[in-house]
Design a protein around this motif. Sequence first.
Motif, PDB file in Angstrom:
ATOM      1  N   HIS A  94     -78.458  -2.027  17.956  1.00 23.28           N
ATOM      2  CA  HIS A  94     -79.118  -2.443  19.198  1.00 23.28           C
ATOM      3  C   HIS A  94     -78.545  -3.742  19.756  1.00 23.28           C
ATOM      4  O   HIS A  94     -78.821  -4.085  20.898  1.00 23.28           O
ATOM      5  N   GLU A  95     -77.727  -4.456  18.975  1.00 21.17           N
ATOM      6  CA  GLU A  95     -77.121  -5.681  19.509  1.00 21.17           C
ATOM      7  C   GLU A  95     -76.060  -5.325  20.562  1.00 21.17           C
ATOM      8  O   GLU A  95     -76.088  -5.833  21.683  1.00 21.17           O
ATOM      9  N   ILE A  96     -75.128  -4.458  20.191  1.00 24.16           N
ATOM     10  CA  ILE A  96     -74.095  -4.062  21.148  1.00 24.16           C
ATOM     11  C   ILE A  96     -74.703  -3.273  22.302  1.00 24.16           C
ATOM     12  O   ILE A  96     -74.218  -3.329  23.442  1.00 24.16           O
ATOM     13  N   ALA A  97     -75.801  -2.563  22.038  1.00 27.39           N
ATOM     14  CA  ALA A  97     -76.468  -1.807  23.105  1.00 27.39           C
ATOM     15  C   ALA A  97     -77.165  -2.738  24.083  1.00 27.39           C
ATOM     16  O   ALA A  97     -77.224  -2.450  25.284  1.00 27.39           O
ATOM     17  N   ASN A  98     -77.701  -3.850  23.604  1.00 26.65           N
ATOM     18  CA  ASN A  98     -78.308  -4.822  24.509  1.00 26.65           C
ATOM     19  C   ASN A  98     -77.270  -5.418  25.452  1.00 26.65           C
ATOM     20  O   ASN A  98     -77.591  -5.797  26.569  1.00 26.65           O
ATOM     21  N   VAL A  99     -76.044  -5.512  24.988  1.00 26.44           N
ATOM     22  CA  VAL A  99     -74.978  -6.081  25.823  1.00 26.44           C
ATOM     23  C   VAL A  99     -74.379  -5.031  26.761  1.00 26.44           C
ATOM     24  O   VAL A  99     -74.212  -5.272  27.951  1.00 26.44           O
ATOM     25  N   PHE A 100     -74.070  -3.835  26.230  1.00 29.91           N
ATOM     26  CA  PHE A 100     -73.336  -2.836  27.013  1.00 29.91           C
ATOM     27  C   PHE A 100     -74.077  -1.513  27.203  1.00 29.91           C
ATOM     28  O   PHE A 100     -73.514  -0.573  27.769  1.00 29.91           O
ATOM     29  N   GLY A 101     -75.300  -1.408  26.733  1.00 29.81           N
ATOM     30  CA  GLY A 101     -76.047  -0.169  26.891  1.00 29.81           C
ATOM     31  C   GLY A 101     -75.468   0.963  26.062  1.00 29.81           C
ATOM     32  O   GLY A 101     -74.886   0.753  24.986  1.00 29.81           O
ATOM     33  N   GLN A 102     -75.593   2.185  26.544  1.00 30.71           N
ATOM     34  CA  GLN A 102     -75.118   3.355  25.810  1.00 30.71           C
ATOM     35  C   GLN A 102     -73.614   3.273  25.561  1.00 30.71           C
ATOM     36  O   GLN A 102     -73.118   3.758  24.537  1.00 30.71           O
ATOM     37  N   VAL A 125     -84.175  -1.481  23.529  1.00 34.43           N
ATOM     38  CA  VAL A 125     -83.172  -2.192  24.338  1.00 34.43           C
ATOM     39  C   VAL A 125     -83.661  -2.220  25.773  1.00 34.43           C
ATOM     40  O   VAL A 125     -83.532  -1.235  26.488  1.00 34.43           O
ATOM     41  N   PRO A 126     -84.295  -3.308  26.188  1.00 32.46           N
ATOM     42  CA  PRO A 126     -84.511  -4.546  25.431  1.00 32.46           C
ATOM     43  C   PRO A 126     -85.638  -4.418  24.409  1.00 32.46           C
ATOM     44  O   PRO A 126     -86.337  -3.406  24.378  1.00 32.46           O
ATOM     45  N   SER A 127     -85.813  -5.478  23.621  1.00 33.88           N
ATOM     46  CA  SER A 127     -86.833  -5.437  22.571  1.00 33.88           C
ATOM     47  C   SER A 127     -88.235  -5.416  23.165  1.00 33.88           C
ATOM     48  O   SER A 127     -89.169  -4.917  22.534  1.00 33.88           O
ATOM     49  N   THR A 128     -88.394  -5.956  24.370  1.00 35.91           N
ATOM     50  CA  THR A 128     -89.695  -5.918  25.061  1.00 35.91           C
ATOM     51  C   THR A 128     -89.534  -5.108  26.349  1.00 35.91           C
ATOM     52  O   THR A 128     -89.463  -3.887  26.292  1.00 35.91           O
ATOM     53  N   THR A 129     -89.436  -5.775  27.489  1.00 35.62           N
ATOM     54  CA  THR A 129     -89.225  -5.100  28.777  1.00 35.62           C
ATOM     55  C   THR A 129     -88.290  -5.942  29.636  1.00 35.62           C
ATOM     56  O   THR A 129     -88.143  -7.147  29.409  1.00 35.62           O
ATOM     57  N   PRO A 130     -87.656  -5.343  30.655  1.00 36.02           N
ATOM     58  CA  PRO A 130     -86.784  -6.117  31.546  1.00 36.02           C
ATOM     59  C   PRO A 130     -87.523  -7.223  32.304  1.00 36.02           C
ATOM     60  O   PRO A 130     -86.880  -8.114  32.854  1.00 36.02           O
ATOM     61  N   GLY A 136     -77.865  -6.762  29.177  1.00 37.58           N
ATOM     62  CA  GLY A 136     -76.751  -6.140  29.877  1.00 37.58           C
ATOM     63  C   GLY A 136     -76.924  -4.646  30.017  1.00 37.58           C
ATOM     64  O   GLY A 136     -76.407  -4.036  30.942  1.00 37.58           O
ATOM     65  N   GLY A 137     -77.645  -4.032  29.063  1.00 38.27           N
ATOM     66  CA  GLY A 137     -77.850  -2.597  29.093  1.00 38.27           C
ATOM     67  C   GLY A 137     -79.279  -2.226  28.794  1.00 38.27           C
ATOM     68  O   GLY A 137     -80.083  -3.059  28.352  1.00 38.27           O
ATOM     69  N   LEU A 138     -79.616  -0.981  29.054  1.00 36.17           N
ATOM     70  CA  LEU A 138     -80.951  -0.439  28.779  1.00 36.17           C
ATOM     71  C   LEU A 138     -80.788   0.902  28.069  1.00 36.17           C
ATOM     72  O   LEU A 138     -79.889   1.676  28.390  1.00 36.17           O
ATOM     73  N   ILE A 139     -81.669   1.166  27.116  1.00 37.24           N
ATOM     74  CA  ILE A 139     -81.723   2.480  26.480  1.00 37.24           C
ATOM     75  C   ILE A 139     -83.072   3.091  26.814  1.00 37.24           C
ATOM     76  O   ILE A 139     -84.120   2.619  26.364  1.00 37.24           O
ATOM     77  N   GLY A 140     -83.044   4.132  27.656  1.00 35.93           N
ATOM     78  CA  GLY A 140     -84.268   4.815  28.072  1.00 35.93           C
ATOM     79  C   GLY A 140     -84.300   6.238  27.563  1.00 35.93           C
ATOM     80  O   GLY A 140     -83.534   6.621  26.668  1.00 35.93           O
TER      81      GLY A 140
END
Length: 570
Positions: A94-102, A125-130, A136-140
Amino acid sequence: MQIDLLIEEAFVFNVFIKTFEKKNIAIAGEKFYFISEENLRYLQPKEILNAQGKYIIPGFIDIHMHIESSMIPPSIFSGVALSYGITTIVADCHEIANVFGQAGMEAFLQEETDLDIFYAIPSSVPSTTPKLETTGGLIGLKEVASLSKHPKVIALGEAMNFKGLTDEPDSLIRQILKEIQEIKPLMPLEGHIPRVSGEVLAKFMYAGLTADHTQQTPESILEKVTSGIFLELQKKSITPENIQIIVDHHLYEHVAIITDDIMADDLLEGHLDANVRLAIEYGMPVEEAIYITTYTPAHRMGFQDRGAVASGFLADFMLVDNLEQLTIERVYKKGRCVHQKEGEIAYPSTKPSFPTYFYDSIQCKSLVETDLQIQVEGNHDSVICNVIQIQEVGTFTEHVQREVPVKNGLLDWENSGLSLIIVMDRYGKNGNIGYGLVEHTLKEKGAIATTWAHDHHNLMVLGTSAEDMMIAQHKILDLKGGYVVSKNGLLSASCPLPIGGILSDETVYELGRQLKKVRQAMINLGYKNTNEIMSFSTLSLPVSPKLKITDFGMMDVHTHAHVPLIEANK
């Protein structure tokens, strides 16, 4: 049938009965073929290894870890992990996903490694909400559904949004959990459940979470295990009192040893093997320590082909000299020797093949003096401020209030005995700067800056001097990410992390050397914690109790309520 390798006269660990037995081992291709007391030379082995007096144990399996915490990509991490007897990991990236998403997750999935790396879908991603932290990225839901189809993806990564899990039925994390339970009903669901008890624990479990890896106490171990939670023990949970509870209540079936996060400099000294040694030192029987680092993690993740030295299983194992010290002589992966103690086999590390834009991802303004001047309304000599108080052990914080002087209408934080902390949007999305004060950090004039700020990885600066904070922040921009320490107006240490601001493609030895200098420079400024770098880097993690900071400012972890810097005028 002709076998490839015969290992003779070894003391082989049988995970099913938790004992060592003197056996001969026949290996054909990538798998164990036959384990027996009989002489197996009739199988015409291509190679024979005499292991008299040696111990053979299955390869270690780390089912909850973040490769990015080592600050190296999978292609480099692979060889390092294998050298420590780790043959399989389940990584939550989730670290690289927070920066670049999927795209970040997919870049990791494409890396070719000899270490078996399976992945957990980053669920937070993020750990809470935008609205509470910029990433940098979002995982939905769309990304979760897409990633779940990949053969290397076998779990859902730690669900961390406390309020979303307990009080918001329609939150994204609840939707993700529902989605994955429908499309992959057998997929293990990992939880991040710190300082949670009673009905609130039940709420986490009701949402579907079945494991927790956060810092434990004897009381939490008993409550969570007897409630049905599988516990994954990272280093800070491996304490004498915790081990005693596990031993006294024979809880071995319900726990596994993991790493979670290990920094690059600590990685030079060990990985999962170091945590196993610690458990043994604190009183866990050797056989049980091996069992909960091989068989129980394999069982937790549903692996049917590893975690034991048994016919048909992958020939992932290590040859050990001293059992209690876990002195590893050789490591085998799929029947092939990939590490030897004396270095006859030099395990290569390869450069990652990431997109070029991964190396230029810091879009943040240069800090100027006025950014560090905090206006105070009204005519006051001092004000009451909310303050993050760090602890000497672990990454949890407390929420305290302190009186801070005011000079010429500005908060005189440089003479408050506290450190100013700021978190700046590094993605070029909104220009946010969140402000806070921290107690028990720096005792000297200086500053620390990083882009390795859990989990959003914005640019974070902590300091007792505006001059040093600007010096450190400017250097971070020059490096395109990393860690920097400044003292008395001079740079004292730096560690470049140009890949997404969180990774390096240097060797682990060079990276570890740089990070050791950063750690020592922090200590020289007065920072005191069992893991100084992790303590600092998690001040921005808004899901780890109790008061943390993002680019939106300070927030209460459990309620997600904004906590103002200045509480009230005196």
